[in-house]
Design an enzyme around this catalytic site. Structure first.
Site, PDB file in Angstrom:
ATOM      1  N   ASN A 137     -42.242 -34.362 -15.826  1.00  0.00           N
ATOM      2  CA  ASN A 137     -41.573 -33.054 -15.579  1.00  0.00           C
ATOM      3  C   ASN A 137     -42.966 -32.382 -14.921  1.00  0.00           C
ATOM      4  O   ASN A 137     -43.105 -31.472 -14.062  1.00  0.00           O
ATOM      5  CB  ASN A 137     -41.215 -32.673 -15.986  1.00  0.00           C
ATOM      6  CG  ASN A 137     -39.087 -33.048 -15.699  1.00  0.00           C
ATOM      7  OD1 ASN A 137     -39.550 -32.707 -14.151  1.00  0.00           O
ATOM      8  ND2 ASN A 137     -38.690 -33.290 -16.710  1.00  0.00           N
ATOM      9  N   HIS A 194     -36.514 -39.740 -22.832  1.00  0.00           N
ATOM     10  CA  HIS A 194     -36.267 -39.522 -21.643  1.00  0.00           C
ATOM     11  C   HIS A 194     -35.509 -40.073 -19.855  1.00  0.00           C
ATOM     12  O   HIS A 194     -36.674 -40.618 -20.385  1.00  0.00           O
ATOM     13  CB  HIS A 194     -37.120 -38.209 -21.473  1.00  0.00           C
ATOM     14  CG  HIS A 194     -37.603 -37.306 -19.640  1.00  0.00           C
ATOM     15  ND1 HIS A 194     -38.228 -37.129 -18.996  1.00  0.00           N
ATOM     16  CD2 HIS A 194     -36.123 -37.588 -19.588  1.00  0.00           C
ATOM     17  CE1 HIS A 194     -37.718 -36.140 -18.346  1.00  0.00           C
ATOM     18  NE2 HIS A 194     -36.548 -36.333 -18.467  1.00  0.00           N
ATOM     19  N   GLU A 244     -38.964 -41.973 -20.255  1.00  0.00           N
ATOM     20  CA  GLU A 244     -40.318 -41.520 -21.612  1.00  0.00           C
ATOM     21  C   GLU A 244     -39.940 -41.226 -22.772  1.00  0.00           C
ATOM     22  O   GLU A 244     -39.210 -40.381 -23.462  1.00  0.00           O
ATOM     23  CB  GLU A 244     -40.278 -39.916 -20.056  1.00  0.00           C
ATOM     24  CG  GLU A 244     -41.691 -39.350 -20.182  1.00  0.00           C
ATOM     25  CD  GLU A 244     -41.884 -38.273 -19.969  1.00  0.00           C
ATOM     26  OE1 GLU A 244     -40.989 -37.970 -19.425  1.00  0.00           O
ATOM     27  OE2 GLU A 244     -43.182 -38.259 -19.267  1.00  0.00           O
ATOM     28  N   SER A 254     -35.429 -32.249 -21.005  1.00  0.00           N
ATOM     29  CA  SER A 254     -36.566 -33.761 -19.825  1.00  0.00           C
ATOM     30  C   SER A 254     -37.780 -32.816 -20.083  1.00  0.00           C
ATOM     31  O   SER A 254     -38.871 -32.567 -19.376  1.00  0.00           O
ATOM     32  CB  SER A 254     -35.827 -32.808 -18.477  1.00  0.00           C
ATOM     33  OG  SER A 254     -35.300 -32.097 -18.566  1.00  0.00           O
TER      34      SER A 254
END
Ligand code: CAA
Length: 288
Positions: free
Chosen positions: A191, A141, A153, A119
């Site tokens: 993130n 991801h 992702e 992540s």
């Protein structure tokens, strides 16, 4: 060309979600984990989820049985060596992941894509563990809960080939997901944006702006989030949030804005990790 069998390395929340999503889309999936307990939990989760899908009439009993029949659970990578795709979903720690990648490189055939569900960790950094196969390493991801969240992702490292990227986009679609690319920068997009918001929610709490319930209600009702940021932090895992923030702090010029809030770190150090430990920002019953 469609993928027939994937190996998912790591049977935790993300790994078991990825395997289930593969199987319900007709792809054979083998979950690899050294922990028997983790494998049993993954198996139980799979049974429970397909039973729920049947009871909600999203799946027939035959489809549910067919999904479970193409899921398997093994203790070693060698037992999964016939897979034609590998996705690593282990702990968010670069050294652990590098060791696993070396083992993946030794185990799988030379055409197999070696994907990671990291992540936040740099794909280029990770692929430096296996320079001979860096062209086959890519970030794939997924988001929790994997069967529900639409996004994958997609992150290319410096050496990732076009062939690997196109195959990863195709597999994501085969799994019913929507792939969206992001560059290989700590935390990628998801993130980079999400963690500072979660951290700021902790700051708002510890600065006395409002209590956790009010912070979460305000963000749910005022900003249409399905979960407030503190509830979401517990759901993701406070240890995972802290680790991601530290990867971003280290990878983004040690900018102090990425340092985890003191209260968040204290909760992690006290073993209050969120849903999985039964306590985090909030307390949870056994079945949460
Ligand atoms: N596995 C499979 N399906 C699940 C599930 C799980 N773990 N949890 C919930 N669901 C399904 C339920 O079965 C239900 O489906 P049906 O309505 O068809 O039965 C549906 O999701 C909704 O669940 P609930 O009714 O129980 O609860 P809800 O409406 O509150 O939704 C939620 C739960 C989907 C988790 C929702 O609260 C949500 O979207 N929360 C935000 C999640 C999020 O932001 N995830 C990303 C985290 S960041 C990340 O993962 C990446 C990272 O790098 C940290």
């Amino acid at each position: 060309m469609s993928v027939k069998k994937i190996a998912v390395i790591g049977g935790g929340t993300m790994g078991s979600g990825i395997a289930l999503t593969a199987a319900t889309n007709g792809i054979e999936a083998v979950v690899v984990d050294i922990s028997e307990e983790q494998l049993s939990r993954a198996k139980e989760y799979h049974k429970k989820q397909v039973a729920r899908a049947v009871s909600k009439e999203r799946m027939t009993q035959e489809e549910a049985d067919a999904s479970l029949a193409i899921l398997s659970y093994v203790n070693s990578l060698d037992e999964a060596s016939d897979a034609c795709w590998a996705v690593e979903a282990a702990t968010e720690n670069i050294d652990v992941k590098k060791t696993i990648f070396k083992h993946m490189f030794e185990t799988f055939a030379e055409h197999v894509v070696l994907a990671t569900n990291t992540s936040s960790i740099s794909i280029t950094d990770l692929s430096s563990a296996i320079p001979e196969a860096a062209n086959r390493v890519i970030g794939m991801h997924f988001f929790n809960p994997v069967p529900v969240m639409k996004l994958v992702e997609i992150i290319k490292g410096k050496e990732t080939s076009e062939e690997t990227t196109n195959a990863t986009i195709a597999l994501s679609e085969q799994m019913g997901k929507i792939p969206v690319p992001a560059n290989d920068s700590a935390g990628f997009v998801s993130n980079r944006v999400l963690m500072p918001m979660i951290n700021e929610a902790f700051h708002a709490w510890t600065d006395g702006v409002a209590d956790p319930e009010a912070i979460d209600s305000i963000m749910k009702l005022g900003c249409a989030f399905p979960m407030g940021p503190l509830r979401l932090a517990d759901y993701i895992g406070l240890d995972v949030c802290r680790d991601i923030m530290m990867v971003m702090y280290d990878g983004l010029e040690e900018n102090p804005k990425y340092l985890p809030n003191k209260k968040l770190v204290e909760l992690v150090e006290a073993g209050h990790l969120g849903d999985k430990s039964g306590q985090g920002v909030y307390e949870y019953g056994k079945n949460n």
